[in-house]
Scaffold this motif. Structure first.
Motif, PDB file in Angstrom:
ATOM      1  N   PHE A 448      12.733  32.160  11.621  1.00 54.67           N
ATOM      2  CA  PHE A 448      12.395  32.786  10.354  1.00 54.67           C
ATOM      3  C   PHE A 448      13.400  32.225   9.169  1.00 54.67           C
ATOM      4  N   ARG A 449      13.295  32.267   8.231  1.00 52.69           N
ATOM      5  CA  ARG A 449      13.903  32.029   7.049  1.00 52.69           C
ATOM      6  C   ARG A 449      14.143  33.126   6.075  1.00 52.69           C
ATOM      7  N   VAL A 450      15.728  33.005   5.557  1.00 52.24           N
ATOM      8  CA  VAL A 450      16.043  33.476   4.470  1.00 52.24           C
ATOM      9  C   VAL A 450      16.772  32.706   3.456  1.00 52.24           C
ATOM     10  N   LYS A 451      15.723  32.683   2.255  1.00 56.80           N
ATOM     11  CA  LYS A 451      16.234  31.659   1.494  1.00 56.80           C
ATOM     12  C   LYS A 451      16.116  30.144   2.245  1.00 56.80           C
ATOM     13  N   SER A 452      17.390  29.405   2.113  1.00 55.79           N
ATOM     14  CA  SER A 452      17.497  28.081   2.821  1.00 55.79           C
ATOM     15  C   SER A 452      17.871  28.140   4.119  1.00 55.79           C
ATOM     16  N   ASN A 453      18.431  29.653   4.571  1.00 51.08           N
ATOM     17  CA  ASN A 453      18.928  29.856   5.759  1.00 51.08           C
ATOM     18  C   ASN A 453      17.801  29.815   6.866  1.00 51.08           C
ATOM     19  N   GLU A 454      18.277  29.217   7.856  1.00 49.33           N
ATOM     20  CA  GLU A 454      17.049  29.134   8.919  1.00 49.33           C
ATOM     21  C   GLU A 454      17.729  30.028  10.337  1.00 49.33           C
ATOM     22  N   TYR A 455      16.949  30.949  10.767  1.00 44.89           N
ATOM     23  CA  TYR A 455      17.486  31.827  11.950  1.00 44.89           C
ATOM     24  C   TYR A 455      16.549  31.530  13.252  1.00 44.89           C
ATOM     25  N   PHE A 456      17.234  31.646  14.430  1.00 49.32           N
ATOM     26  CA  PHE A 456      16.573  31.307  15.553  1.00 49.32           C
ATOM     27  C   PHE A 456      16.702  32.241  16.572  1.00 49.32           C
ATOM     28  N   VAL A 457      15.697  32.703  17.257  1.00 47.06           N
ATOM     29  CA  VAL A 457      15.588  33.550  18.315  1.00 47.06           C
ATOM     30  C   VAL A 457      15.168  33.055  19.512  1.00 47.06           C
ATOM     31  N   PRO A 458      15.953  32.615  20.882  1.00 50.46           N
ATOM     32  CA  PRO A 458      15.420  31.895  21.634  1.00 50.46           C
ATOM     33  C   PRO A 458      14.441  33.102  22.332  1.00 50.46           C
ATOM     34  N   VAL A 459      13.193  32.074  22.859  1.00 46.92           N
ATOM     35  CA  VAL A 459      12.121  33.017  23.563  1.00 46.92           C
ATOM     36  C   VAL A 459      12.354  33.408  24.666  1.00 46.92           C
ATOM     37  N   SER A 460      12.953  32.791  25.745  1.00 44.18           N
ATOM     38  CA  SER A 460      13.400  33.299  26.973  1.00 44.18           C
ATOM     39  C   SER A 460      12.520  34.055  27.700  1.00 44.18           C
ATOM     40  N   GLY A 461      11.099  33.464  27.604  1.00 45.62           N
ATOM     41  CA  GLY A 461      10.166  33.987  28.219  1.00 45.62           C
ATOM     42  C   GLY A 461       9.487  35.442  27.993  1.00 45.62           C
ATOM     43  N   ALA A 462       9.970  35.780  26.638  1.00 44.27           N
ATOM     44  CA  ALA A 462       9.563  37.082  26.202  1.00 44.27           C
ATOM     45  C   ALA A 462       8.438  37.392  25.391  1.00 44.27           C
ATOM     46  N   ILE A 463       7.524  35.907  25.197  1.00 39.13           N
ATOM     47  CA  ILE A 463       6.371  36.000  24.438  1.00 39.13           C
ATOM     48  C   ILE A 463       5.269  34.921  25.462  1.00 39.13           C
ATOM     49  N   ASN A 464       3.904  35.211  25.159  1.00 37.87           N
ATOM     50  CA  ASN A 464       2.924  34.286  25.444  1.00 37.87           C
ATOM     51  C   ASN A 464       2.879  33.084  24.620  1.00 37.87           C
ATOM     52  N   VAL A 465       3.227  31.965  25.231  1.00 32.63           N
ATOM     53  CA  VAL A 465       3.383  30.765  24.401  1.00 32.63           C
ATOM     54  C   VAL A 465       2.208  30.191  23.998  1.00 32.63           C
ATOM     55  N   GLU A 466       1.175  30.142  24.360  1.00 34.64           N
ATOM     56  CA  GLU A 466       0.119  29.678  24.009  1.00 34.64           C
ATOM     57  C   GLU A 466      -0.639  30.537  22.910  1.00 34.64           C
ATOM     58  N   GLU A 467      -0.424  31.899  23.150  1.00 33.01           N
ATOM     59  CA  GLU A 467      -1.050  32.692  21.997  1.00 33.01           C
ATOM     60  C   GLU A 467      -0.060  32.546  20.895  1.00 33.01           C
ATOM     61  N   GLU A 468       1.128  32.354  21.106  1.00 36.21           N
ATOM     62  CA  GLU A 468       2.005  32.147  19.773  1.00 36.21           C
ATOM     63  C   GLU A 468       1.735  30.884  18.903  1.00 36.21           C
ATOM     64  N   ILE A 469       1.547  29.768  19.991  1.00 33.59           N
ATOM     65  CA  ILE A 469       1.005  28.454  19.318  1.00 33.59           C
ATOM     66  C   ILE A 469      -0.145  28.572  18.541  1.00 33.59           C
ATOM     67  N   ALA A 470      -1.178  29.388  19.045  1.00 28.25           N
ATOM     68  CA  ALA A 470      -2.443  29.403  18.248  1.00 28.25           C
ATOM     69  C   ALA A 470      -2.203  30.320  16.966  1.00 28.25           C
TER      70      ALA A 470
END
Length: 529
Positions: A448-470
């Motif tokens: 996610f972004r806040v202005k030009s800063n970009e923030y990253f949260v590792p997935v680590s299997g916490a979500i369904n990748v296919e659903e997230e891509i869609a």
């Protein structure tokens, strides 16, 4: 039977010369009318003033001090007492044998406004004792709050009397309130049945809740569009204040517990935020914007104090709070109560008395107003940025169904070169296991972004990748369509040349936001694919 009007002699007061000083006082801003829209009304009345009929045929009131000694139209004298009248009547008539029994005082009484116009003076006994200590100390007063319907009947006449009897204005400012109306803009009246019973409202929403509800709809000088839903909002605000105190009061205090970094930062930030809000509130008061002063207080207490500050200082579950932190929180709470008191006097006084045992002289109603001090605007802005980061973390947790109990890692490309001052707060409110500053984008992570800063949260299997891509693909498609429509407008020379500057600027900002969002979405998709 027939009823006919009876003509009788009436007493009048010449007004033209009397009115001029009072007219000049308002036009020259020696006396300020708030809002200023009433100045023209005032000027029209005073420039076209008529002689004042001060006679009233009533059985009560101040009897006109005119004494008749004969049947002629001029057979009268005006005096302060019957004895003085007798002396004047003997002199005027040339009849030294006149007796008090030969005089008849006029049965008419003075118009009620003729006594009311003396109110700023007579309340300090300034007519009978014009040089007494009270009138010398208090006159002229500061503010008069009244309704515009009696601007001429009472306000103008008080100003006239002030200059006539004391050669000075009676007050400096006149705040003219609006009329209470319903949602359909109809005046409250019994015949329409649109006037709620205030006692019943108070039983339902509390006195403070009704007070806040009324003040939320009371812009200076404009009519009040009363809506019972505003009382509900007021009642919710009062409950919020009370529950905030209950939360604080329920914490266990420990002298041994060290002060956390997030709590220290929170106290420092809130003190600056309070001072900024205090300056805004005092500015609203000076301009008689009561509803604006309330809204500034409301936002400070609800948003900054309850939603942010208390979360920042709240001890971990089952742990005590540092005594030093608790002392700072109570000092902050007491300052909040001071600025809340004009709007919610009952609940604020109740909490004030609960905090510690106080004498009547220490009651909140007579407590000193907080002192206005300088504040750090940069710190306030830095926290606004940090709060957006925290909101971004919470949004990811909500959208990806990541429990708040589970810690997550956060990495940031700090393109904005934002201060690290609030990192401890971000870690606490985001429940982060770590906060890392990196120079390159992180693959395989939610972003996610806040202005030009970009923030990253590792997935680590916490979500369904296919659903997230869609989901991200659909959002990307929508954002690209939105960008196309905005850019279509900006490519239209007619729009750019003819639209107001702020509208064009807004469209350009939309374009920049859409481009940034598309970049973030593409990065998220790339990391997942």
């Amino acid at each position: 039977d027939r009823i006919e009007p009876k003509l009788s002699d009436q007493w009048f007061l010449k007004m033209k010369d009397l009115a001029k000083p009072a007219l000049d006082a308002v036009l020259e801003k020696d006396v300020n009318l708030v809002p200023e829209k009433f100045i023209n009304t005032y000027r029209h009345w005073m420039e076209n003033v008529r002689d004042w009929n001060i006679s009233r045929q009533l059985w009560w009131g101040h009897q006109i001090p005119a004494y008749y000694y004969g049947d002629g139209t001029e057979d009268f004298v005006v005096a302060e007492s019957a004895d003085e009248a007798l002396d004047l009547a003997r002199e005027k008539s040339g009849n030294a044998n006149l007796q008090a029994s030969d005089l008849n005082q006029d049965p008419d009484v003075l118009d009620t406004w003729f006594s009311s116009w003396l109110w700023p003076i007579s309340v300090f006994n300034g007519i009978l004792e014009p040089d007494n200590k009270e009138i010398e100390y208090y006159y002229p007063t500061n503010d008069l709050v009244t309704a515009p319907e009696i601007l001429f009947f009472w306000v103008a006449r008080m100003i006239i009397a002030g200059y006539e009897y004391r050669d000075e204005k009676p007050f400096s400012n006149v705040y003219l309130t609006g009329i209470v109306r319903d949602k359909q803009r109809r005046k409250m009246s019994k015949s329409l049945g649109n006037s709620p019973d205030p006692i019943e409202l108070m039983k339902t929403y509390g006195a403070d809740g009704v007070r806040v509800g009324m003040l939320l709809s009371s812009p200076a000088g404009n009519d009040l569009m009363f809506d019972v839903d505003l009382c509900k909002q007021g009642s919710a605000f009062v409950n919020k204040i009370w529950n905030a105190y209950r939360l604080i009061d329920g914490w266990e205090i420990s002298e041994e517990q060290p002060e956390t970094e997030s709590a220290k930062i929170a106290v420092e930030w809130y003190q600056h935020k309070f001072q900024k809000s205090l300056a805004e509130i005092e500015d609203h008061y000076r301009k008689y914007r009561m509803s604006d002063a309330l809204m500034a207080t409301y936002k400070l207490v609800w948003d900054d104090f309850c939603s942010w500050f208390l979360e920042m200082v709240k001890p971990a579950y089952g742990e005590p709070i540092s005594a030093k932190t608790f002392k700072s929180i109570i000092a902050i709470l007491e300052n909040n109560l001071r600025i809340l008191h004009p709007f919610v006097p009952f609940v604020s006084e109740e909490i004030w008395q609960h905090i510690s045992e106080r004498t009547p002289e220490e009651a909140l109603i007579v407590a000193t107003w907080p002192e206005l001090k300088s504040f750090d605007e940069k710190m306030i802005k830095d926290f606004e940025f940090a709060s957006e980061v925290i909101s971004g973390i919470r949004t990811i947790r909500k959208e990806k169904n990541i429990s708040f109990k589970d810690t997550i890692s956060l990495s940031v490309v700090n393109a904005e070169n934002v201060t690290t001052h609030f990192d401890a707060v971000v870690q606490k409110l985001g429940n982060l296991s770590e906060l890392n500053y990196i120079s390159e984008k992180l693959d395989g992570a939610l972003t996610f972004r806040v202005k030009s800063n970009e923030y990253f949260v590792p997935v680590s299997g916490a979500i369904n990748v296919e659903e997230e891509i869609a989901k991200l693909s659909e959002e990307l498609k929508y954002t690209q369509g939105f960008l196309k429509s905005v850019q279509g407008k900006l490519k239209n020379e007619r729009f750019v040349n003819n639209a107001p500057e702020n509208v064009v600027a807004m469209e350009k900002q939309k374009e920049a936001d859409a481009l940034a969002k598309i970049e973030t979405l593409k990065a998220s998709l790339a990391s997942l694919e």
